[in-house]
Design a protein around this motif. Sequence first.
Motif, short mmCIF file in Angstrom:
data_model
loop_
_atom_site.label_atom_id
_atom_site.label_comp_id
_atom_site.label_asym_id
_atom_site.label_seq_id
_atom_site.Cartn_x
_atom_site.Cartn_y
_atom_site.Cartn_z
N VAL A 1 39.41 29.57 45.94
CA VAL A 1 38.70 28.30 46.10
C VAL A 1 37.54 28.47 47.09
N GLY A 2 37.83 29.15 48.21
CA GLY A 2 36.83 29.29 49.25
C GLY A 2 35.70 30.24 48.91
N ASN A 3 35.98 31.24 48.06
CA ASN A 3 34.99 32.28 47.78
C ASN A 3 34.44 32.24 46.36
N ASN A 4 34.99 31.35 45.52
CA ASN A 4 34.50 31.19 44.15
C ASN A 4 34.52 32.51 43.38
N TYR A 5 35.53 33.34 43.66
CA TYR A 5 35.55 34.69 43.12
C TYR A 5 35.78 34.72 41.61
N SER A 6 36.79 33.96 41.16
CA SER A 6 37.13 34.02 39.74
C SER A 6 35.98 33.55 38.86
N ASN A 7 35.25 32.56 39.33
CA ASN A 7 34.10 32.08 38.54
C ASN A 7 33.04 33.16 38.36
N GLN A 8 32.95 34.06 39.33
CA GLN A 8 31.92 35.09 39.29
C GLN A 8 32.29 36.28 38.41
N ILE A 9 33.57 36.43 38.10
CA ILE A 9 33.99 37.64 37.37
C ILE A 9 34.60 37.37 36.01
N LYS A 10 34.99 36.13 35.72
CA LYS A 10 35.87 35.88 34.57
C LYS A 10 35.25 36.31 33.24
N VAL A 11 33.96 36.10 33.06
CA VAL A 11 33.38 36.42 31.75
C VAL A 11 33.17 37.92 31.56
N TYR A 12 33.36 38.70 32.62
CA TYR A 12 33.14 40.14 32.52
C TYR A 12 34.43 40.93 32.32
N LEU A 13 35.57 40.23 32.29
CA LEU A 13 36.85 40.93 32.25
C LEU A 13 37.22 41.43 30.87
#
Length: 330
Positions: free
Chosen positions: A289-301
């Motif tokens: 939530v704090g780092n927005n990490y999943s939003n930045q990587i999800k389409v590249y997995l």
Amino acid sequence: MSSKMQTLMFLLVLTISSFTVKASPSDAGIAIYWGQNLGDGSLSSTCNTGNYKIVLLAFLNVFGAGRTPIWNFAGHCGDWSPCTKLEPEINYCQQKGIKVLLSLGGAIGPYSLSSPNDAKVVGDYLYTNFLSGQFGPLGSVTLDGIDFDIEGGSNLYWDDLARHLNNIRQQNRYFYLSAAPQCFMPDYYLDKAIKTGLFDYVFVQFYNNPPCQYNIATSDATLLLQSWNAWTSLVLPNNTVFLGLPASPNAAPSGGYIPPVDLLTKVLPFIKHTPNYGGVMLWDRFNDVGNNYSNQIKVYLIKSALQFVTQVSEAIAASVSTALNALLPN
């Protein structure tokens, strides 16, 4: 058409259907641990992001050896006060196609198993209260499985627990088993259990483990990729392996955080070629939530469409060759 040719055609149809159902470039995704901070947000809001394919409820952290089971959901529910308010949220996540598993263990206990029979008692308890649909501490839920995040206590009898849970799912309904070992090998607590081959998912923790994690100071992924190759070679082909990462630098005090751009350029292009690659596991929802990490990587997995087609074509060709050798005269 001869009976041998009919058999061959049947095998071909089965083979193609199998790969169409079981192998898809969209299969890769993100697993997330939820429950260790009120900043996680609700379970429903977590599933509403559309970012995750698996949510792990963390943790049932007191059990075994005659102990009364207790969870630690860090304020989402009191310690072992009924948490039936999660029942509609769990159902909501499952209706969206997200698997919800209960995670055992974590860094804070106490928990352990005292004997093979104790493993059976714990397994029966888990099935009755969380996997059977009967009314239990979370309400009348049917969770999708059990996760082993064993980081303390004894290293004995976890393989017995895995075997007993597997026996239960073979006799009743299928549910998933997962394990979250440290990346150094062998994992002290879970090595014997993982070698049973019974875990559908293996969430390897490539963080807080300097000998096998990403070196952010030098932007070097060598040790991580070596460990990844070792893990994906160790487990059975049907054991899907996830790259376990911290969702922010604060999530792993001893390191292992990979900036999204480095993950996309220095790690994913190499690990996505692994046949039993499943995606990324993140610790944890609060840090995400704090780092927005999943939003930045999800389409590249996901694997590329070309890579997916190539793997399926090669597998089908191998199956056809095997079938021909078996059916046609020498």
